[in-house]
Design an enzyme around this catalytic site. Structure first.
Site, PDB file in Angstrom:
ATOM      1  CB  CYS A 187      -0.977  -0.043   1.164  1.00 44.18           C
ATOM      2  SG  CYS A 187      -2.383   1.037   0.917  1.00 44.18           S
ATOM      3  CG  HIS A 200      -3.183  -3.485   4.239  1.00 47.43           C
ATOM      4  ND1 HIS A 200      -2.043  -2.892   4.717  1.00 47.43           N
ATOM      5  CD2 HIS A 200      -3.806  -2.529   3.492  1.00 47.43           C
ATOM      6  CE1 HIS A 200      -1.988  -1.636   4.293  1.00 47.43           C
ATOM      7  NE2 HIS A 200      -3.033  -1.386   3.545  1.00 47.43           N
TER       8      HIS A 200
HETATM    9  N1  GLN Z   1      -2.147   6.852   2.291  1.00 45.89           N
HETATM   10  C1  GLN Z   1      -2.370   6.001   1.220  1.00 45.89           C
HETATM   11  C2  GLN Z   1      -3.780   6.009   0.651  1.00 45.89           C
HETATM   12  O1  GLN Z   1      -4.732   6.220   1.377  1.00 45.89           O
HETATM   13  C3  GLN Z   1      -1.958   4.616   1.674  1.00 45.89           C
HETATM   14  C4  GLN Z   1      -2.881   3.970   2.658  1.00 45.89           C
HETATM   15  C5  GLN Z   1      -2.413   2.633   3.113  1.00 45.89           C
HETATM   16  O2  GLN Z   1      -1.212   2.373   3.176  1.00 45.89           O
HETATM   17  N2  GLN Z   1      -3.333   1.784   3.527  1.00 45.89           N
HETATM   18  O3  GLN Z   1      -3.912   5.786  -0.508  1.00 45.89           O
END
Ligand code: GLN
Length: 285
Positions: free
Chosen positions: A137, A234
């Site tokens: 992510c 995740h």
């Molecule tokens: N901040 C990023 C987004 O919202 C990554 C979020 C995350 O790592 N879950 O796209």
């Protein structure tokens, strides 16, 4: 390097290599792994660099490190895990077999991006040399050209790959939920939660069977090229997908010891039951 820093719990070393003697294994008639193979592997290791564990850790990302450690040790190899975060000694990425980084909020991403770009050349070199990178992510986004936040602010990426990410202007609309993708290592199950929409992916990790992917309603998810898997999943990703974990472990052993390793099977009865339930639930028509 600080190996026990941050507020992430230390990983206990247990003698997991005895796993083949458990009652569960005998009862379920899972192929018993012979002890000789364990002994022979003791000199061999897989070295993992865990990046920014104090800043990039969402929805169980740390579980990926635990699962890697478990599955490496269950085959009798040593799992060496170093952690790096801002202020620690400069790591040499080429010293590692796997580099892992999890997800994080935009704010954390902008703070650590300044630190991460210092290692741009070393990281590019390690990618070219074949070190395996597993990026989840926020880390996935940071390896591209840039991340454009909701306010239009640009967080510079490492530019290791050509993709880029733009945050959805409506903060309340995010790609959230369970996701299943079809990849070359089978169906991969995870959980996504990102506002960022990623564009210009040359090689995706998989085709979306359920969930969003790189953008709202996308048919493709993540990025996968040789020794790099970058994904929005995740989960923790590797506990839901043991086959993917073994794919990475085998890749590292083959590369490091210049041989074609056959990993001894483990008892994945519960993992497989869980996968079956999840796949039935998400993919049922
Ligand atoms: N901040 C990023 C987004 O919202 C990554 C979020 C995350 O790592 N879950 O796209």
């Amino acid at each position: 390097m600080n190996k026990n820093n941050n507020n992430v719990p230390d990983i206990k070393t247990s003698n997991i290599s005895k796993v083949e003697n458990t009652e569960l294994d005998t009862k379920d008639n899972v192929k018993v792994i012979d002890n000789l193979q364990f002994q022979n592997n003791e000199e061999k290791s897989i070295k993992i660099l865990y990046l920014y564990p104090d800043m990039l850790e969402l929805y169980g990302d740390y579980g990926n490190i635990q699962v890697l450690k478990y599955r490496i040790e269950a085959r009798g190899y040593k799992a060496i895990i170093d952690r790096y975060s801002i202020g620690d000694d400069v790591p040499n990425f080429n010293d590692y077999d796997i580099v892992f980084a999890g997800g994080g909020a935009d704010n954390e991403q902008s703070i650590l991006a300044e630190d991460l770009v210092k290692y741009k050349d070393n990281i590019k070199d390690a990618v070219e040399n074949g070190v395996f990178f597993l990026l989840i992510c926020g880390a996935y986004q940071l390896f591209g050209k840039y991340y454009k936040g909701v306010e239009g602010n640009i967080i510079p990426g490492l530019e290791v790959f050509d993709y880029y990410t733009v945050a959805n202007p409506d903060r309340k609309k995010r790609c959230i939920g369970n996701i299943v993708i079809e990849t070359k290592v089978g169906n991969v199950i995870g959980f996504e939660n990102h506002g960022g929409q990623t564009f210009d992916i040359s090689n995706s990790f998989g085709n979306v069977l359920f969930g969003n992917g790189n953008k709202f309603g996308d048919s493709e998810e993540g990025f996968f090229k040789n020794n790099v898997i970058a994904t929005y999943l995740h989960g923790p990703l590797l506990s839901k997908n043991p086959e993917l974990c073994d794919y990475i472990i085998k890749y590292c052993l083959d590369r490091k010891y210049n041989e074609v390793v056959t990993l001894a099977p483990l008892n994945d009865k519960f993992e497989n039951l869980c996968r079956e339930q999840l796949l039935n639930r998400f993919l049922e028509k």
